[in-house]
Enzyme design. Structure first.
Site: not given
Ligand code: SIN
Length: 405
Positions: A60, A107, A138-139
């Site tokens: 992101t 990710s 961030t996932d």
């Protein structure tokens, strides 16, 4: 800014070319194809400043939004790190910043084999840099970060960061997170900490941190143990050390030398000694009321070498799952027990069922993968797994004795 077209303008043009949001109005941040040839940019150095290399993988943070207010409608892994760095002011007061565009996608799109390459790229960058910042989505950041934590051989600072809002929206956390991660790496204050995660001004040990919210900017939390420190402007405040760093002081009567420190600090998981094809498949079984054991049977039949169970409470799994686990153990599969509660430890276990202590299931999966890849036989895998799952420090021998006799 350094006289470039602002990314927001580039974003609008690119969006017209490449981005048509789904007709159902669903959040649009589809995975991107990986850039196969890493692009490296090295700038002339100011010798008074530390050198930090940003190894960019997308997510992101590199997201291109539909509009300046479409916080959840964007194409992750689109913008290039070199262009993003050109939009971050005052970096020349902090560090000589180089960049390596390792890839550019979400990710979750990275394979384990690509994480192997990423780890080697980080160690390579640390040969000529004082610290590395890795940007990811961030996932699965806690997984990518823990993979690096387990495998990077240099004790220099490695700081993983990303963003919950794409680069091109108002109020994005992307620019601030990138800046603060570079400040953290440049400070040198997390050397010997292993990989740390910096988001939302907070520094976490990546071994202990987990993503807790799908959208909030304070999504990363470290249950029970809390943050290591924080970044305020150029001030990096470290308030405690993770066990990984405290182990450097476990000298057992000897002085802390670099050689002693490295011996205590390094994991046995040096990727240069194995081929990426040797990294085995490990899966996660999530327990629930009267859960069936078919998934465990199917994984064992498919050649999966390790299974992590996310059990209820202190690690319990259903009767059917337990019977399937027994069958899989007979077939040579090794297990790690974790809890699905979100915090707390799992102890006990015997034979090919190992307790993962306070690791969550996704962290335990990576450790089991490493223990399986670097060892032969249940006893060896078990010993390595338990040593790194139960990572803790006892530095009493490094402190003045307070015994009365
Ligand atoms: C991703 O993990 O790549 C998408 C979500 C994010 O970066 O926050």
């Amino acid at each position: 800014m350094r006289g470039r077209v602002p990314l927001a303008v580039a974003a609008a043009v690119a969006l017209m070319l490449v981005f048509l949001p789904g007709a159902d109005g669903a959040p649009a941040h589809p995975p991107q194809a990986v850039q196969t040839v890493p692009k490296s940019v090295v700038r002339a150095a100011d010798e008074a400043l530390p050198t930090v290399t940003v190894v960019a993988t997308g997510g992101t943070m590199a997201g291109l939004s539909d509009t300046p207010t479409s916080f959840q409608r964007y194409r992750a892994g689109t913008l290039l790190m070199e262009d993003m760095l050109a939009e971050v002011p005052n970096l020349d007061e902090v560090a000589n910043v180089n960049s390596l565009q390792f890839g550019n996608k979400g990710s979750g799109g990275y394979t384990i084999a690509e994480l192997y390459d990423l780890s080697l790229a980080v160690d390579n960058a640390l040969k000529t840099s004082d610290g590395v910042v890795v940007t990811t989505g961030t996932d699965t950041m806690e997984e990518i970060g823990y993979f690096l934590d387990l495998t990077v051989q240099s004790p220099k600072p490695v700081v993983i960061t990303g963003a919950m809002r794409p680069w091109t929206v108002i109020g994005s956390d992307a620019q601030a997170n990138l800046f603060n991660a570079i400040v953290t790496a440049a400070s040198g204050k997390t050397a010997w900490f292993g990989t740390v995660l910096m988001l939302n001004d907070e520094i976490h040990a990546v071994r202990d941190v987990t993503k807790t919210s799908s959208y909030r900017m304070d999504t990363f939390q470290t249950p029970e143990l809390g943050i290591l420190g924080y970044v305020d402007d150029l001030k990096v405040r470290i308030m405690r050390m993770p066990a990984r760093a405290l182990r450097v002081f476990e000298t057992r009567g000897s002085v802390v030398t670099t050689a002693n420190a490295l011996r205590n600090w390094r994991t046995p998981f040096d990727l240069t000694t194995i081929d990426k094809a040797e990294l085995p498949r490990v899966e996660i079984f999530y327990n629930a009321q009267e859960a069936g054991g078919e998934a465990i049977d199917a994984w064992a039949a498919a050649g999966v070498e390790g299974i992590v169970t996310a059990g209820t409470g202190a690690g319990g799994i259903s009767g059917a799952a337990s019977q399937a686990r027994n069958r899989a153990v007979q077939a040579g599969v090794m297990f790690a027990s974790t809890t699905r509660t979100g915090s707390g430890s799992v102890y006990g276990g015997s034979g090919a069922v190992f307790p993962a202590d306070s690791l969550n299931a996704q962290h335990a999966r990576l450790l089991l993968m490493m223990a399986l890849a670097f060892n032969d036989g249940v006893e060896e895998v078990r010993a390595d797994f338990i040593e790194w799952a139960s990572l803790q420090a006892d530095i009493t021998s490094a402190l003045p004795s307070l015994r009365t006799s």
